[in-house]
Design a protein around this motif. Sequence first.
Motif, mmCIF file in Angstrom:
data_model
loop_
_atom_site.group_PDB
_atom_site.id
_atom_site.type_symbol
_atom_site.label_atom_id
_atom_site.label_comp_id
_atom_site.label_asym_id
_atom_site.label_seq_id
_atom_site.Cartn_x
_atom_site.Cartn_y
_atom_site.Cartn_z
ATOM 1 N N ARG A 335 0.896 -1.135 0.086
ATOM 2 C CA ARG A 335 -0.199 -0.038 0.064
ATOM 3 C C ARG A 335 0.867 1.400 -0.007
ATOM 4 O O ARG A 335 0.299 2.370 -0.287
ATOM 5 C CB ARG A 335 -0.886 0.037 1.139
ATOM 6 N N ALA A 425 0.181 1.609 -11.784
ATOM 7 C CA ALA A 425 -0.702 0.556 -11.518
ATOM 8 C C ALA A 425 -1.401 0.558 -12.902
ATOM 9 O O ALA A 425 -2.074 1.447 -13.546
ATOM 10 C CB ALA A 425 -1.621 0.991 -10.474
ATOM 11 N N THR A 453 -6.107 3.548 -6.727
ATOM 12 C CA THR A 453 -4.884 4.049 -6.531
ATOM 13 C C THR A 453 -4.592 5.557 -7.230
ATOM 14 O O THR A 453 -3.991 6.205 -6.746
ATOM 15 C CB THR A 453 -3.816 2.977 -7.402
ATOM 16 N N THR A 458 -0.973 5.954 -4.149
ATOM 17 C CA THR A 458 -0.237 4.927 -3.919
ATOM 18 C C THR A 458 -1.255 3.389 -3.957
ATOM 19 O O THR A 458 -2.478 3.725 -3.890
ATOM 20 C CB THR A 458 0.155 4.875 -2.414
ATOM 21 N N LEU A 459 -0.505 2.228 -4.142
ATOM 22 C CA LEU A 459 -1.445 1.267 -4.549
ATOM 23 C C LEU A 459 -2.464 1.256 -3.424
ATOM 24 O O LEU A 459 -2.160 0.967 -2.169
ATOM 25 C CB LEU A 459 -0.788 -0.051 -4.392
ATOM 26 N N SER A 460 -4.000 0.860 -3.662
ATOM 27 C CA SER A 460 -4.868 1.184 -2.833
ATOM 28 C C SER A 460 -5.987 0.294 -3.260
ATOM 29 O O SER A 460 -6.353 0.184 -4.628
ATOM 30 C CB SER A 460 -5.380 2.549 -2.751
#
Length: 465
Positions: A335, A425, A453, A458-460
């Motif tokens: 994350r 992403a 994201t 951020t990666l989410s």
Amino acid sequence: MARTMAEKVWEEHVVRRAEGEPDLLYIDLHLVHEVTSPQAFEGLRLANRRLRRPDLTIATEDHNVPTENIFLPIADPVSRTQVETLRKNASEFGVRLHQMGDIDQGIVHVIGPQLGLTQPGMTIVCGDSHTSTHGAFGALAFGIGTSQVEHVMATQTLPMTPFKTMAVNVTGSLKPGVTAKDIILAVIAKIGTGGGQGYVIEYRGEAIRALSMEARMTICNMSIEAGARAGMIAPDQTTFDYIKGRPHAPKGELWDQAVEYWKTLVTDEDAVFDKEVFLDADELSPFVTWGTNPGQGAPLDSVVPDPASFEDPVERAAAEKALAYMDLKPGTPLRDIRVDTVFVGSCTNGRIEDLRAAAEVIKGRKVADHVRMLVVPGSQRVKEQAAAEGLDEIFKAAGAEWREAGCSMCLGMNPDTLKPGERSASTSNRNFEGRQGKGGRTHLVSPLVAAATAVRGTLSSPADL
Ligand SMILES: CC(C)[C@H](C(=O)O)[C@@H](O)C(=O)O
Ligand code: SF4
């Protein structure tokens, strides 16, 4: 003898069988794009042959097309030549071609199903590895090489060596926020990028049955990333409802006959697969990749793995190399990985349901300041439908770029690329080094994760918003 679905479709298409030789199979549908067809057409020309069945062949422009200013000449000379060559070949050999700007243009694996060309029980080939997508309809669909493309063009048949059968059984049901993309990323992480080698995979089980056709296509699409020759899902009412009324679907009495036949295309109860894999959908959560092959993935809730934790020395070395390329440290929460770019599109996740899913998350929110988000419909029809539903406005209001149809940032063959060191992403299917542009770093994700994201940077997952 009890047979699997794949074996039934194969047997229906054998036109010649001889001891010690591959079976010669009849091919029902040949899909063509600009990258893998030029030499095949040239071969026909040199041999003074015509196309055997132009009516079973259909072409589109997808890999090299820009997704902006599509009515200007293509700037890149290599891309321009490929597209122009396809146009010339299609007109010379009488192949229907959907050009840029045509309402039926789009990624080859999006337009086949959309036009109703892709049907259960068919053999379908294309000089493209993700032809496995069409297996979602219970078709036996293979990617082939350029010399095979020429063989199919000349004869409408193909010699094929037998395959092994694998069942991937997905039991239970998906939790909200978990999608077909997460299923297939989890399958590949489990069996590895070579796990499917030599097999045709059949995806089965209640979690698969519950999926829409588009979600099924996402799964079959990535069979090739597990090394499989093809992926299939048995046709059912969901399949028939999807096909009915499409331009090339059978009509009237022919429709009823077709459905009767399609219903027989299920694996017999006592058929035996060469290999079986089990996965529980209830245990799945959003999945992302951290490495440079689609098997290097993990739940978003976890951390970048420590290469030392891999027992297999080959996997360990691959993880070390991947982390160096991806510029990631073991133990970092997934994350916390910050991205520059979000790409929603491709033949894996560029269909209307994918765009709806991403739009639902992004609606009323903003793309983070440091993020560029590209939303690229898989076909012009998907684009039109999305616009009719107002999805384009949702994306644009959030600060995303809304583009024309094509492969786009799935691979670096057109202007949509990552710059060296940039991180994305991406809802596409491959995260190899340089796949989205030289030095670019790719995390494969679902459309829901992509949209979340884009907002957080951020990666989410949507649950984080
Ligand atoms: C360009 C083409 C041959 C290639 C493929 O076969 O898959 C492409 O579509 C890809 O996704 O890498
Ligand atoms: S969208 Fe990507 S995976 Fe699909 S055909 Fe195009 S380049 Fe290949």
